[in-house]
Structures are given as C-alpha cells and as structure tokens.
Write an enzyme that holds these catalytic residues in place. Sequence first.
Site, PDB file in Angstrom:
ATOM      1  N   HIS A  71      28.799  44.529  39.958  1.00  9.33           N
ATOM      2  CA  HIS A  71      28.312  44.066  41.257  1.00  9.33           C
ATOM      3  C   HIS A  71      27.143  43.126  41.175  1.00  9.33           C
ATOM      4  O   HIS A  71      26.985  42.237  41.993  1.00  9.33           O
ATOM      5  CB  HIS A  71      28.013  45.267  42.163  1.00  9.33           C
ATOM      6  CG  HIS A  71      29.260  45.815  42.742  1.00  9.33           C
ATOM      7  ND1 HIS A  71      29.947  46.847  42.167  1.00  9.33           N
ATOM      8  CD2 HIS A  71      30.001  45.403  43.795  1.00  9.33           C
ATOM      9  CE1 HIS A  71      31.044  47.071  42.858  1.00  9.33           C
ATOM     10  NE2 HIS A  71      31.106  46.219  43.845  1.00  9.33           N
TER      11      HIS A  71
ATOM     12  N   ARG B 143      29.973  43.540  52.608  1.00  8.75           N
ATOM     13  CA  ARG B 143      29.718  44.764  51.834  1.00  8.75           C
ATOM     14  C   ARG B 143      28.549  45.510  52.463  1.00  8.75           C
ATOM     15  O   ARG B 143      27.388  45.252  52.151  1.00  8.75           O
ATOM     16  CB  ARG B 143      29.381  44.411  50.381  1.00  8.75           C
ATOM     17  CG  ARG B 143      30.561  43.889  49.547  1.00  8.75           C
ATOM     18  CD  ARG B 143      30.129  43.647  48.109  1.00  8.75           C
ATOM     19  NE  ARG B 143      31.242  43.567  47.190  1.00  8.75           N
ATOM     20  CZ  ARG B 143      31.806  42.416  46.784  1.00  8.75           C
ATOM     21  NH1 ARG B 143      31.354  41.264  47.232  1.00  8.75           N
ATOM     22  NH2 ARG B 143      32.808  42.437  45.931  1.00  8.75           N
TER      23      ARG B 143
ATOM     24  N   ARG C 159      33.268  46.258  55.689  1.00  7.82           N
ATOM     25  CA  ARG C 159      33.741  47.396  54.909  1.00  7.82           C
ATOM     26  C   ARG C 159      32.756  48.546  55.056  1.00  7.82           C
ATOM     27  O   ARG C 159      31.541  48.338  54.955  1.00  7.82           O
ATOM     28  CB  ARG C 159      33.856  46.981  53.444  1.00  7.82           C
ATOM     29  CG  ARG C 159      34.298  48.110  52.554  1.00  7.82           C
ATOM     30  CD  ARG C 159      34.548  47.642  51.154  1.00  7.82           C
ATOM     31  NE  ARG C 159      33.306  47.349  50.444  1.00  7.82           N
ATOM     32  CZ  ARG C 159      33.270  46.872  49.209  1.00  7.82           C
ATOM     33  NH1 ARG C 159      34.386  46.595  48.576  1.00  7.82           N
ATOM     34  NH2 ARG C 159      32.121  46.641  48.613  1.00  7.82           N
TER      35      ARG C 159
ATOM     36  N   GLU D  85      42.959  48.757  46.391  1.00  5.32           N
ATOM     37  CA  GLU D  85      42.259  48.586  45.115  1.00  5.32           C
ATOM     38  C   GLU D  85      42.520  49.744  44.159  1.00  5.32           C
ATOM     39  O   GLU D  85      41.885  49.851  43.124  1.00  5.32           O
ATOM     40  CB  GLU D  85      40.756  48.385  45.334  1.00  5.32           C
ATOM     41  CG  GLU D  85      40.081  49.440  46.188  1.00  5.32           C
ATOM     42  CD  GLU D  85      38.621  49.148  46.473  1.00  5.32           C
ATOM     43  OE1 GLU D  85      38.010  48.315  45.790  1.00  5.32           O
ATOM     44  OE2 GLU D  85      38.080  49.768  47.400  1.00  5.32           O
TER      45      GLU D  85
ATOM     46  N   ASN E  93      38.955  43.525  41.828  1.00  5.68           N
ATOM     47  CA  ASN E  93      37.923  43.950  40.871  1.00  5.68           C
ATOM     48  C   ASN E  93      38.166  45.393  40.444  1.00  5.68           C
ATOM     49  O   ASN E  93      38.150  45.725  39.261  1.00  5.68           O
ATOM     50  CB  ASN E  93      36.528  43.847  41.489  1.00  5.68           C
ATOM     51  CG  ASN E  93      36.261  42.486  42.071  1.00  5.68           C
ATOM     52  OD1 ASN E  93      36.931  41.526  41.717  1.00  5.68           O
ATOM     53  ND2 ASN E  93      35.294  42.387  42.961  1.00  5.68           N
ATOM     54  N   ASP E  94      38.385  46.247  41.449  1.00  6.79           N
ATOM     55  CA  ASP E  94      38.682  47.634  41.113  1.00  6.79           C
ATOM     56  C   ASP E  94      40.129  47.804  40.695  1.00  6.79           C
ATOM     57  O   ASP E  94      40.427  48.553  39.766  1.00  6.79           O
ATOM     58  CB  ASP E  94      38.373  48.561  42.310  1.00  6.79           C
ATOM     59  CG  ASP E  94      36.902  48.920  42.346  1.00  6.79           C
ATOM     60  OD1 ASP E  94      36.371  49.272  41.275  1.00  6.79           O
ATOM     61  OD2 ASP E  94      36.291  48.835  43.419  1.00  6.79           O
TER      62      ASP E  94
ATOM     63  N   ARG F  57      35.237  48.190  34.624  1.00  6.74           N
ATOM     64  CA  ARG F  57      34.874  46.804  34.924  1.00  6.74           C
ATOM     65  C   ARG F  57      33.478  46.427  34.438  1.00  6.74           C
ATOM     66  O   ARG F  57      33.130  45.251  34.406  1.00  6.74           O
ATOM     67  CB  ARG F  57      34.999  46.532  36.432  1.00  6.74           C
ATOM     68  CG  ARG F  57      34.025  47.298  37.287  1.00  6.74           C
ATOM     69  CD  ARG F  57      34.433  47.294  38.751  1.00  6.74           C
ATOM     70  NE  ARG F  57      33.771  46.279  39.545  1.00  6.74           N
ATOM     71  CZ  ARG F  57      33.869  46.175  40.868  1.00  6.74           C
ATOM     72  NH1 ARG F  57      34.645  46.995  41.550  1.00  6.74           N
ATOM     73  NH2 ARG F  57      33.238  45.241  41.524  1.00  6.74           N
TER      74      ARG F  57
ATOM     75  N   CYS G  86      40.012  39.991  48.582  1.00  9.24           N
ATOM     76  CA  CYS G  86      38.562  39.798  48.542  1.00  9.24           C
ATOM     77  C   CYS G  86      38.009  40.056  47.143  1.00  9.24           C
ATOM     78  O   CYS G  86      36.809  39.929  46.920  1.00  9.24           O
ATOM     79  CB  CYS G  86      37.863  40.668  49.579  1.00  9.24           C
ATOM     80  SG  CYS G  86      38.178  42.418  49.357  1.00  9.24           S
TER      81      CYS G  86
HETATM   82  C1  PEP Z   1      37.099  44.870  44.704  1.00  7.46           C
HETATM   83  O1  PEP Z   1      37.104  45.984  44.169  1.00  7.46           O
HETATM   84  O2  PEP Z   1      37.880  43.948  44.382  1.00  7.46           O
HETATM   85  C2  PEP Z   1      36.134  44.550  45.762  1.00  7.46           C
HETATM   86  C3  PEP Z   1      36.170  43.415  46.403  1.00  7.46           C
HETATM   87  O3  PEP Z   1      35.167  45.464  46.029  1.00  7.46           O
HETATM   88  P1  PEP Z   1      33.887  45.715  45.113  1.00  7.46           P
HETATM   89  O4  PEP Z   1      33.822  44.571  44.120  1.00  7.46           O
HETATM   90  O5  PEP Z   1      32.715  45.728  46.022  1.00  7.46           O
HETATM   91  O6  PEP Z   1      34.186  47.017  44.484  1.00  7.46           O
HETATM   92 MG    MG Z   2      36.113  47.693  45.071  1.00  9.37          MG
END
Ligand code: PEP
Ligand code: MG
Length: 570
Positions: A184, A291, A328, A427, A450-451, A461, A498
């Site tokens: 993050h 976020r 979110r 995700e 991302n997740d 990650r 996203c």
């Molecule tokens: C994701 O997981 O792709 C996402 C956008 O949320 P975050 O990166 O805040 O976990």
């Molecule tokens: Mg996420």
Amino acid sequence: MTRIRTNTATTQGIVVGTAYVVRHPEPEGEPHVADSATDALSERTRFERALARAAEQLGELIGRSDVFSAHLAIAEDPMLRESVETKIEEGMTAERAVESSCAEISGMMEQLEDEYLRERATDVRDVCTRIRQALRGTEAANPFANLGPEAIVVADELTPSDTAMMDFSRIVGFVTRGGSTTSHVCIIARNQCVLAMVGVGDDIARIETGDRLILDGIRGEILIDPDPATEEHYRRRAREIETERLRLMDFGRLRAVTTDGRPVAVFANVANTDEVRTAIDAGADGIGLYRSEFLYMLHPDDYPDEQTQFEAYRAAAELCGERSLIIRTLDIGGDKALPYMHAPREENPFLGWRAVRISLSMPELFEAQIRALLRASAYGNVKIMFPMITSLDEFRRAREVVERCKAALGREGIAFNPAIETGIMVETPAAVLTADLLAAEADFFSIGTNDLTQYVMAADRTNPRVSHLYDTFNLSVLRSIRSVIDAGAEAGREVGMCGEFASDPLGTRLLLGLGLQEFSVNIGVIGSIKACILRQSYAACREFAARVLEAATEERIHALIAEEDREGTE
Ligand code: PEP
Ligand code: MG
C-alpha cells in the site's frame, strides 16, 4: 559515488534528493527503559496513572467488540495490579514490572488445560502493551516532522500509517528494505507522484541521512553521493520525463473511446477527499475506489465518528457531482493497521481478520460508516463497495446492515439516496468462482488485482522473495479476470478494475480485449491511459486478448505483451 541495483520501482521516473533515514522503534519495545528504579513511590504513581488511562481507553472501546470488555476485566484484575506493584517495591521500573508480570501471567495461562483460558494469554499481552504505551505518555513523535526539501525517506519499512503523517510537498522519493510495488505504501507513493524503490535489501544500510541520492526508476538504480556532472545529467533526464508526463496529462481532458467507437470510462483511485479534487482536475470520469481506511488512519487515537466521516464523504460527493463516487468500506488488516484498534498480531495477516470481516464483527463501527455513506449519498452519486467478499452470504450480511441503516435514517427523517448502489471488490478466488451468483445481487463489481493476484498465486504481495510469482499476467489471474468480466456482462452489471493492473499501460490492450470498460487508475496515469485507449481498435484488442489467453506459459504471455508493446510504440 556508490551504486545500488534494485529491480522494484513504482514508476519509470528519476528523482534527485537528500536522504533522510528513519529508524522505527521495535513495535513492542520502549525507546530505552532502565531495569531498576530508585524511587518506588513515583514509579507506582506512574503505573497507577497508566493503568487508569488504559482502563479509560478500554471503557470507550466497549461496544465496538466484546474483546474490549474482556480486556477491561484483565486491566481491572487485582492479580495484574498486585504483581506489578510487588515488582516495583522490589526496585523495578514501572515498564519492566509490567513487562515481567505480563510474561509471568501470560506464560502461566499458556500452560493451562482449558483451551479458552490458554487463548486469553494473548489478551493479557495486549492489555500490557496498552499499559506500556500509556506509560510512555504520548505516542511517538512524528518522525517525519523535520524533513528538508526534496527529501528521500529511507527506512526498513514504511506503513500506510507512516504516510498519513508525511508532508508530501517535501518528499520526492522512498527507499525501503522490504516491500513490493503493490504494497500500500507504493500505491500511495504513486498517487503522490513520489518515486518509491522497494525491496532494496541489506544495501540500504549504505545510505545515511544527508547523502545526496539519485533514484533511477528506469534502470532500477540508486546512486549515492553522485559527482556534480552526474547529478546534472540526471536532473536533465528528470526534466525531460516530467515534460513528457505533462504532455500525456493533456489527454486526461478527452473522453476515452477506441478507434472503432467503444467508450471506456477512466476513473481514479484515491485515498482522501483532497485527492478527489486532484483526480477530477486531471480528467477522471469518476472515482472507482475511494480507500476510506486512510480517513481512519488520520485519526491517531480513535475511530472517526459518523459526523466526521459524513463531512469527508459529502465533500467528495459534491466534488464529483454526477460522476460515480465508489467509496469502499473500511479495508484494514493485511499491511494496513490502525494503532488504536489494538488488533491481535496474526501469523497470516492477509488471510486473517481484515476488511469486511472486521466490519461485520464490529457492528457499531460498521453502522457508523454506513450511516455516514448513506447520508453523503444525498449530495452526489455515492456508491458503496465492500472489500474482500468471499461469498454471497457475506455480501448479504453487509447489505443487511445497509438496509438496517436506511430504515433507521428513514425513521429519523434524514435524507439519503434510497436507490444507492452496493457492489463488491472481486479480489478473492472465492468471489471469482461465485461471480455469477454475486452478479445476480451486487449492483457492480470492481476487480482488485492487487489482492486477487496474491491469493490466486499464493504469493504475499509485500514479500519481495516471492515477487517473481506475484505476476498479474499469469494465465490463472488472466482467466480469473476474464470470467469475472463475463459474469458481470451476462448479468448486465458494470465491471471495473481498481487494482494496479488497470494503471499498467502494458495491460491496457489486453484488458480492453477482455471487455473491460471501466479502468480505475492512479491519478498520475489518467492522461496516459486515456491516450493509450484512444489509439486502440477494440476489434484488434479482442483478437490480441484471445491469443494471450491461449498461451500456456508466463514466458509466452510476456513475449506476446512485449511484442505488442514494441509494435504499438513504433
Ligand atoms: C486490490 O486489492 O486490488 C485493491 C485495489 O485494493 P487494495 O490494494 O487497497 O487492497
Ligand atoms: Mg484489496
């Protein structure tokens, strides 16, 4: 001049600045605590005050979770108090006495037969940590308060809570020992146009505060104390890159449509209401991911209340006007912590108590946020999105809270949009595999690559050791993305993305070809992603995506992507 090579940079940029090395105290430890004290009376008074402060905090937290009433009972238990007081009488400082009593009591509990009582040892440790923090007085001072201009912050690790304390007008770069580009802190860095070089490893120890540094995100190099000619050369390159970035930013004002007429929305990901303004100015067609957890991180001592949240969301809604504003709900856990939450340490935080799991287990906290979101929906096109959904049951439980809050607001005569949309982040593999069921009830999807990548590939990650596996271009991740887009289309739902993948120009043709029509990207790339979309033919993208999805290996997929990229830039 010293040169460090690293292969992980958040952007392809170059920055020049001065190092500022930050060392965090050990998470559990005090800055420095003497073992023994000469004045037992004053140590005892300090302990009494800290205990009272801890009990007061716990009293305020009751209602958020049953855990806190159990913690209050421990804080008020005479066994703990008497043990600490005896140790102080024997000459220990208050801190050491709490530490030692904590070890004794929790150690004793861990030996017990009863499993429930054994698990309470963690609670004892939590309460003692709280008392030790109270003993320390206030929270540690802001370590980023004295940054000079053009600072490059160098640290073993930076957390999203650290970034909440930073004045970004003074920071041009980050260098960290661990982490990877979708942690993050890197996501924040990108939105703030800060170049982050992460996963640098032990070489980081060669950098000292005051060193001149060049971060070259193109070659993946850090130069320490460069000579003046080298520095001037890099400054010139940095200016050229900036000029190109500004040129691409101009495309932000255009509507993104492929050459064969398919419209594509380019939304932005933001961490706060100020960034909503920047995103709209940069040409975002909406906000695809707000976020909300960063609002919680800005509050150092306690959760922001309903009114505070309402004001932030309303301001964002008013800035967006008719544009979508997807907010979110709290997505804490994993690599994002709230210090005042005192969540127990977990072995596998990304598989643990995070995101909507926390919201559903802390109803009052969740309701305060949902009420704030509903109230803000009277001022713009607010949509609610739940993170980390793994099943239809979980989504329904979250939706029930929304319905309950709507009914309460109705009774109270408070305005909100009764037709507010509620959607989910896709995700987790569980959500991918049940996307057809979820699409029947959720108003929209947003794919969180991302997740999703870390869960599909079983590769943390934030762990640089497995970053070779953490690859969104992997076929299994691409197939997951395709099936979610298809399930959404089948049910007539909007599907956005996203995750950081949407911001990667190497993925744009592929995602267009898979049918994605809403990209939610970092503010800094709104113009360049729109520019890229404007050059593409949807028909050609479909053909390209079909070829990629036929490739069996990652090597082949990357070769196809690289080939296409070369042709696109020739
Ligand atoms: C994701 O997981 O792709 C996402 C956008 O949320 P975050 O990166 O805040 O976990
Ligand atoms: Mg996420």
